[in-house]
Design a protein around this motif. Structure first.
Motif, PDB file in Angstrom:
ATOM      1  N   THR A 151       0.818  -1.211   0.000  1.00 28.73           N
ATOM      2  CA  THR A 151       0.000   0.000   0.000  1.00 28.73           C
ATOM      3  C   THR A 151       0.858   1.270   0.000  1.00 28.73           C
ATOM      4  O   THR A 151       0.339   2.364   0.164  1.00 28.73           O
ATOM      5  N   ARG A 152       2.150   1.119  -0.189  1.00 29.79           N
ATOM      6  CA  ARG A 152       3.072   2.264  -0.169  1.00 29.79           C
ATOM      7  C   ARG A 152       2.835   3.102   1.105  1.00 29.79           C
ATOM      8  O   ARG A 152       2.626   4.316   1.047  1.00 29.79           O
ATOM      9  N   SER A 154       3.243   5.029   4.711  1.00 25.63           N
ATOM     10  CA  SER A 154       4.251   5.997   5.156  1.00 25.63           C
ATOM     11  C   SER A 154       4.089   6.275   6.645  1.00 25.63           C
ATOM     12  O   SER A 154       4.608   5.549   7.454  1.00 25.63           O
ATOM     13  N   GLY A 202       3.150  -0.319  -3.692  1.00 24.04           N
ATOM     14  CA  GLY A 202       1.968   0.494  -3.954  1.00 24.04           C
ATOM     15  C   GLY A 202       0.994  -0.143  -4.926  1.00 24.04           C
ATOM     16  O   GLY A 202      -0.053   0.436  -5.214  1.00 24.04           O
ATOM     17  N   ALA A 203       1.313  -1.323  -5.443  1.00 25.26           N
ATOM     18  CA  ALA A 203       0.418  -1.965  -6.410  1.00 25.26           C
ATOM     19  C   ALA A 203      -0.696  -2.756  -5.712  1.00 25.26           C
ATOM     20  O   ALA A 203      -1.543  -3.357  -6.377  1.00 25.26           O
ATOM     21  N   GLU A 420      -1.545   8.206   1.683  1.00 25.89           N
ATOM     22  CA  GLU A 420      -0.934   6.978   2.196  1.00 25.89           C
ATOM     23  C   GLU A 420      -1.898   5.824   2.433  1.00 25.89           C
ATOM     24  O   GLU A 420      -1.442   4.729   2.729  1.00 25.89           O
ATOM     25  N   HIS A 421      -3.192   6.030   2.320  1.00 29.89           N
ATOM     26  CA  HIS A 421      -4.111   4.916   2.560  1.00 29.89           C
ATOM     27  C   HIS A 421      -4.283   4.035   1.325  1.00 29.89           C
ATOM     28  O   HIS A 421      -4.753   2.908   1.428  1.00 29.89           O
ATOM     29  N   GLY A 422      -3.918   4.559   0.172  1.00 29.96           N
ATOM     30  CA  GLY A 422      -4.050   3.776  -1.052  1.00 29.96           C
ATOM     31  C   GLY A 422      -5.428   3.928  -1.674  1.00 29.96           C
ATOM     32  O   GLY A 422      -6.301   4.637  -1.157  1.00 29.96           O
ATOM     33  N   ILE A 423      -5.605   3.228  -2.786  1.00 29.43           N
ATOM     34  CA  ILE A 423      -6.836   3.332  -3.568  1.00 29.43           C
ATOM     35  C   ILE A 423      -7.835   2.251  -3.169  1.00 29.43           C
ATOM     36  O   ILE A 423      -8.986   2.536  -2.884  1.00 29.43           O
TER      37      ILE A 423
END
Lengths: 464, 464
Positions: A151-152, A154, A202-203, A420-423
């Motif tokens: 989730t990339r 941070s 992040g994918a 930072e929470h992602g999609i």
């Protein structure tokens, strides 16, 4: 291709059962737990959960699932916030938490090699006696490092040490075709070909299942000083952050907490912080360097209406401070007992931070929404935690409209729909607005690497 | 598809001529200059060179070339070292050097927006009076920022400030289908989808043609101090670097120069450095912080056999030092006038740096090869500049075998075949050994984004 008895989800589950026995769970409680989501995205349980123990378990599962078109959802600790672990098309949730061995600590190179299910808490406990630490700290201490990479993530220290993007040096992943890829060598720098590490970070498990990570670690600084700095106004707190960043002060943590959230801390944790917009800070370095930083920081803060500056040098005092910060989600609940809540985030260029926060504040006041604010404001990133009643359709609609305006505001300021929470599922609707033609490039990559849509379908990329 | 008069390279050139007039050059000198290569890779001139002035020129060219299967080779300043600008299948070299406007300096956000042809020298001259600088410094001061991004350049300051990977925040690119993609918003942090920025950085123009960059910039430090530190042994110099990195000293530059290259400096520039293995250093920070760094550094250096430590605080003294370092390639020539030479680089985990350099030194001695060494050793990255006679087949074969052993040695130590020069044509042969199955993933991405192989064919990805 039409499904047939020999090529069906049920056939895949039967094969998985034969292969893994009791490590394949199909009971509702376990399936429900694996679709748990700290968000209002509706939980969508998988058909089964596999507790993987080795990379070979994963390649075997991919083989079986691919043959029978059963989706695969990688699962770390389930602390993601945008529905990343949901199974909208059913499928197999692969729980990676048992792959939790620390494989190597290369002290001389300041890197470690870990299995995907190692948690950041576990890693830091292992590193502490070696004088090292891993800085990426999204709050959830049991988050797995594989999940954080996916989730990339941070968190509080990204302003100084970077996010998972900067701190994953290399990784191994099982791809949709069952092959195992190592994305990079262990050397710090390379210009040899496409950056597959950053492509998989992040994918969200849509391009490959991360099994192993090489992570950058750091020496524990000689001096670590925390401080609490309340302000007269939210604007003064924001401006202090902006100037500190522009001066390159290099603070390790710079967290903004609004007066509402401070009240939540006091109610939840029995603390007695002044109920003002407040910065929680941390300074890392040598004694001389941190002393210098503090002098400069205080000068800025005072000119912006700081009401005090209280240092916490002893580890137990520091820990109390950051525990309060990390409990933000739970202490927000104390503001309206019984309320539902969820955390949402955006990020903007730092020069627009005060604008974005103050406009959002006005919006909240105008629409009567209670939503405490906490944020990694050194990155231009902040969170709101709206409190509402999930059973009240009017309230839900009001909150949805508010968070929609928040994202539109951030995008209009050159920001992003999620810092930072992602999609996951929750922010898919903004991908086109945020990326334009870039979304086509992302779709082409997904199609090339996972043509059958096996890996975590229904995430990141909205339906075409 | 068979070529036909209406679908042929010549038809494309005719259309380009109609569209661009004199900005399309087909004369041999210009074409040869655009295949110039500071390497032993044989120059392969393109069929024509277009001097692009706008992004629209590029989309038009892509449209025309795609229709007629004419390869496109993006060209910045031609300072790449592994044949990246060669045209092995002919085609159109698009010279981007006229796209050199600085579009925005966002002082508050510490970022700038520039066209792809802006050089790092031009950018830094523009920034100086604003108290800002851009740190990535690969040596060639006229390198364009677009070219530097495409080759994931790094150089002397990467040890502190990172490479182009860390310092490109976002970019615009024309893709093979003619679409224009912006890879990211201007906010520092985002977790919204696949990292297209990092995918295009280092792709050497094989996935898209970069037209614009948003770059991270930094405040010029209050104190900048350079120093020269000669050592009794190469090993002592290496160990000093390793310990400084492990302690997290945070030096801005840490360059190793061996005694042979120092001799070259003295011959070429009339300097009088002691002809010993030497570290060139730079310290950035506040006066107190740099003073602290220097005390710690000197203690390490002395215990490793340093023979002195000479500071250069005045800008002119510092500049003389770094000019000597940047002239390494040319001053190496002074060691054997008339010799041919080329620069090659590898990078290893820092803990293996001394091993790798000392084994390479023994190899040089055993095989009678003269190859001065310079290196960004804080990153585990070093260069050798073999001197030889290109007309002597035996010498050429000996050098080729030596550089092959160098790469194999680096790979065996967990390193990479190239720390910062990129793959181009020169290092394609190592992609399989370095990346294994990852190479298939790279090929799949290339195929997805450039199915006709229009963009810089014959680079990075070896023939299948």
């Amino acid at each position: 291709m039409p499904s047939s008895p020999s090529r069906s989800p049920q056939a895949a589950l039967d094969l998985l059962r034969q292969r893994f026995g009791d490590r394949l769970e199909t009971g509702l409680p376990i399936r429900t737990q694996h679709a748990h989501s700290l968000t209002w995205v509706t939980p969508e349980p998988p058909d089964a959960v596999l507790f993987a123990e080795t990379e070979a378990d994963i390649t075997t599962s991919v083989e079986i699932c691919r043959g029978h078109r059963l989706p695969i959802i990688p699962f770390g600790a389930g602390t993601s916030l945008e529905g990343q672990v949901n199974a909208p098309r059913g499928g197999l949730s692969i729980d990676l938490s048992r792959m939790n061995r620390i494989l190597a600590v290369n002290h001389g190179d300041l890197d470690v090699v870990v299995e995907t299910g190692v948690t950041r808490k576990q890693l830091n406990e292992h590193l502490r006696d070696l004088g090292l630490f891993f800085p990426v700290d999204p709050g959830a201490e049991h988050a797995t490092l594989g999940g954080m990479a996916s989730t990339r993530a941070s968190g509080t220290m990204a302003v100084r040490y970077g996010t998972m993007r900067e701190n994953v040096l290399s990784l191994r992943a099982v791809m949709a075709d069952g092959s195992i890829v190592t994305t990079s060598r262990r050397s710090r720098k390379s210009s040899a070909g496409y950056d597959l590490t950053r492509l998989l970070v992040g994918a969200e498990g849509t391009l490959g299942i991360i099994t192993e990570l090489t992570l950058r670690v750091y020496g524990i600084p000689e001096t670590v000083l925390a401080a609490v700095c309340p302000f007269k106004t939210l604007e003064g707190a924001c401006n202090t952050v902006i100037q500190s960043i522009q001066l390159g002060l290099g603070l390790a943590r710079m967290e903004l907490i609004d007066e509402l959230q401070i009240k939540g801390f006091n109610l939840h944790s029995g603390t007695s912080f002044a109920e003002q917009p407040t910065l929680f800070l941390e300074f890392h370095g040598t004694p001389a360097a941190t002393a210098e930083q503090i002098v400069t920081f205080r000068a800025i803060a005072e000119s912006e209406g700081a009401l005090g500056f209280e240092q916490a040098e002893r580890p137990e005092d520091r820990n109390r401070l950051w525990k309060a910060r990390h409990d933000a989600y739970w202490s927000a609940k104390a503001l309206r007992p019984g309320a539902d809540l969820f955390a949402t985030d955006v990020s903007v260029p730092i020069s627009r931070l005060a604008d974005c926060i103050l406009e959002t504040r006005r919006d909240q006041e105008a629409s009567g929404i209670v939503a405490p604010l906490v944020g990694h404001v050194g990155d231009g990133n902040f969170h709101l935690v709206p409190l509402f009643d999930l059973k009240d359709a009017t309230e839900v609609a009001k909150i949805k409209a508010f968070t929609h305006r928040l994202v539109e505001r951030a995008l209009a300021m050159g920001g992003t729909s999620t810092g930072e929470h992602g999609i996951g599922q929750g922010k898919m609707g903004y991908m086109a607005a945020e990326h334009g033609t870039g979304l086509r490039v992302m779709r082409a990559i997904k199609q090339a690497l996972d043509p059958e849509g096996l890996l975590n379908p229904g995430k990141i990329l909205p339906p075409a």
